[in-house]
Motif scaffolding. Structure first.
Motif, mmCIF file in Angstrom:
data_model
loop_
_atom_site.group_PDB
_atom_site.id
_atom_site.type_symbol
_atom_site.label_atom_id
_atom_site.label_comp_id
_atom_site.label_asym_id
_atom_site.label_seq_id
_atom_site.Cartn_x
_atom_site.Cartn_y
_atom_site.Cartn_z
ATOM 1 N N PHE A 123 -58.134 43.176 36.806
ATOM 2 C CA PHE A 123 -57.170 44.155 36.685
ATOM 3 C C PHE A 123 -57.079 44.853 37.947
ATOM 4 O O PHE A 123 -58.134 45.555 37.992
ATOM 5 N N ILE A 124 -55.827 45.104 38.597
ATOM 6 C CA ILE A 124 -55.835 46.139 39.781
ATOM 7 C C ILE A 124 -54.934 47.250 39.424
ATOM 8 O O ILE A 124 -54.020 46.979 39.191
ATOM 9 N N ILE A 125 -55.505 48.496 39.535
ATOM 10 C CA ILE A 125 -55.042 49.562 39.045
ATOM 11 C C ILE A 125 -55.109 50.698 40.148
ATOM 12 O O ILE A 125 -56.107 51.015 40.619
ATOM 13 N N ARG A 147 -52.828 35.842 40.843
ATOM 14 C CA ARG A 147 -53.877 35.230 39.947
ATOM 15 C C ARG A 147 -54.797 36.203 39.073
ATOM 16 O O ARG A 147 -55.431 36.223 38.268
ATOM 17 N N ALA A 148 -54.261 37.702 39.654
ATOM 18 C CA ALA A 148 -54.794 39.023 38.757
ATOM 19 C C ALA A 148 -54.262 38.779 37.260
ATOM 20 O O ALA A 148 -53.144 38.166 37.319
ATOM 21 N N GLU A 149 -54.912 39.492 36.366
ATOM 22 C CA GLU A 149 -54.152 39.521 34.993
ATOM 23 C C GLU A 149 -53.106 40.626 34.892
ATOM 24 O O GLU A 149 -52.103 40.388 34.482
ATOM 25 N N ARG A 166 -44.535 38.415 38.129
ATOM 26 C CA ARG A 166 -44.363 38.744 36.900
ATOM 27 C C ARG A 166 -45.525 39.659 36.296
ATOM 28 O O ARG A 166 -45.409 40.663 35.353
ATOM 29 N N ASN A 167 -46.754 39.786 36.703
ATOM 30 C CA ASN A 167 -47.760 40.690 36.416
ATOM 31 C C ASN A 167 -47.831 41.738 37.484
ATOM 32 O O ASN A 167 -48.859 42.719 36.997
ATOM 33 N N VAL A 168 -46.833 42.356 38.064
ATOM 34 C CA VAL A 168 -46.862 43.533 39.177
ATOM 35 C C VAL A 168 -46.021 44.647 38.379
ATOM 36 O O VAL A 168 -44.785 44.243 37.994
ATOM 37 N N ALA A 361 -51.942 47.186 30.471
ATOM 38 C CA ALA A 361 -52.473 45.926 30.092
ATOM 39 C C ALA A 361 -54.059 46.116 29.800
ATOM 40 O O ALA A 361 -54.476 45.148 29.163
ATOM 41 N N LEU A 362 -54.704 46.889 30.638
ATOM 42 C CA LEU A 362 -56.083 47.082 30.237
ATOM 43 C C LEU A 362 -56.217 47.633 28.622
ATOM 44 O O LEU A 362 -57.276 46.911 28.060
ATOM 45 N N ASP A 363 -55.366 48.305 28.314
ATOM 46 C CA ASP A 363 -55.475 48.785 26.928
ATOM 47 C C ASP A 363 -55.276 47.554 26.108
ATOM 48 O O ASP A 363 -56.162 47.418 24.955
ATOM 49 N N CYS A 364 -54.367 46.617 26.290
ATOM 50 C CA CYS A 364 -54.181 45.352 25.375
ATOM 51 C C CYS A 364 -55.574 44.611 25.383
ATOM 52 O O CYS A 364 -55.990 44.190 24.583
#
Length: 374
Positions: A123-125, A147-149, A166-168, A361-364
């Protein structure tokens, strides 16, 4: 939640803003165990976080582990490699962490990709992407990000560079989610967060001009009856060197020198946070001096030396007065005081709510879909 083990990859240079990132992250998930591999001194900084295990490079056990594995033909930081592999996920958290000046960026990416292949979630935050990059630099990060979540930037500029993935996502700066309930009575004072421009090649020639202008500002503020507080957010990046140069400046009046208060960040977050909460106005050369000032309802004048200031100010449409460092010689102290005394405080309530989305996303992943925080 309790069985999740999270490795934190962060900028570790005893910088208040970056240390607060970790503080906000770890406090958000009190039932989750976090791990950090750090330079000396960080066990004191984060001693208040009971769900964070801090391994300093100089600890006897860590040095012994690294020494043994080095003799076996492994790398110098084998303990760090072991720690990453022992965790379920990695949170890469920070602000300006994707910079063209980072000569180690490709090596760092290559360390992360094998972990992703092994099923580790990354996870990049909270970050922003640099300007002035070449296509290879962008493409290397594109391949890493996809490739990151989850990748959540803090500005629209960075988001637009990679929005096809899609993950950004994009959300407000993490520090808008910092919570501090300790009382602080507002004083008739002005805080200056300063930066040493000698260590920034793009602005090195402006170092002396900036120093002298800060002395002019201090003289003006003191003559108008304000207590002035000079603050260092990061000793290792030269903030304290700049404070010494300003206080030794020949143009600084005796009255100003005698009344100056200096606050240095040395592992004690609360001390500097209390200073920010207690002042009336802030002149911010540090990005997170601006963010924290706005968070605590202060009027802020920004000295802008990087795109991250402009990007965030423009994204939010803040009527915030500022001066680019390249034009610092034109700044008049009366201009700053006039702005402070005649402007309105900026409402950042939307940013406080928006900062929560950095962690969606990290909460999920940690809490679970049913318990996702809004």
């Amino acid at each position: 939640m309790k069985d999740k083990k999270i490795y934190i990859k962060a900028y570790l240079n005893h910088n208040l803003g970056d240390d607060l990132f970790i503080d906000v992250l770890v406090k958000r998930y009190p039932e989750t165990q976090f791990y950090l591999y750090v330079p000396p001194g960080y066990r004191i900084t984060f001693s208040h976080l009971k769900n964070l295990k801090v391994y300093e490079t100089t600890m006897f056990g860590v040095r012994l582990f690294n020494k043994i594995f080095l003799k076996m033909g492994f790398g110098q930081d084998s303990f760090d490699h072991f720690l990453r592999n022992a965790c379920n996920a990695i949170v890469q958290i920070g602000g300006s962490i994707f910079r063209i000046s980072d000569k180690m960026y490709l090596q760092n990416i290559k360390k992360m990709l094998p972990l992703i292949k092994k099923g580790k979630k990354v996870f990049i935050i909270g970050s922003n992407f640099c300007k002035g990059f070449d296509e290879k630099f962008r493409r290397d990060h594109y391949e890493y990000f996809k490739r990151a979540e989850d990748v959540c930037f803090r500005d629209n500029y960075s988001y637009q560079l990679f929005h096809t993935l899609r993950n950004v996502r994009r959300a407000d700066d993490i520090i808008f989610g910092y919570k501090n309930t300790l009382p602080a009575e507002e004083e008739n004072s002005i805080m200056l967060s300063v930066i040493d421009f000698k260590v920034r090649s793009a602005y090195r020639k402006l170092h002396n001009v900036y120093r002298d202008k800060m002395a002019d500002l201090i003289n003006q503020f003191v003559s108008k009856g304000f207590q002035v507080k000079l603050t260092s957010f990061c000793e290792k990046e030269g903030d304290e060197d700049m404070i010494e140069e300003i206080t030794a400046c020949s143009s600084l009046s005796k009255e100003a020198k005698d009344s100056l208060q200096i606050i240095r960040y040395r592992n004690d977050m609360e001390k500097l946070i209390h200073t920010i909460k207690s002042v009336k106005y802030i002149v911010a050369a540090r990005f997170h001096a601006m963010i924290l000032g706005l968070l605590f309802g202060k009027k802020v004048f920004a000295v802008i030396q990087g795109n991250k200031f402009n990007n965030v100010i423009e994204d939010n449409g803040w009527p915030l007065e500022s001066c680019r460092i390249r034009e610092i010689d034109k700044l008049e102290p009366e201009q700053v005081l006039h702005y402070f005394e005649n402007s309105c405080k900026i409402d950042v309530s939307n940013c406080i709510c928006g900062a929560e989305k950095q962690f969606s996303a990290l909460d999920c992943y940690i809490v679970g879909e049913d318990s996702k925080k809004e």
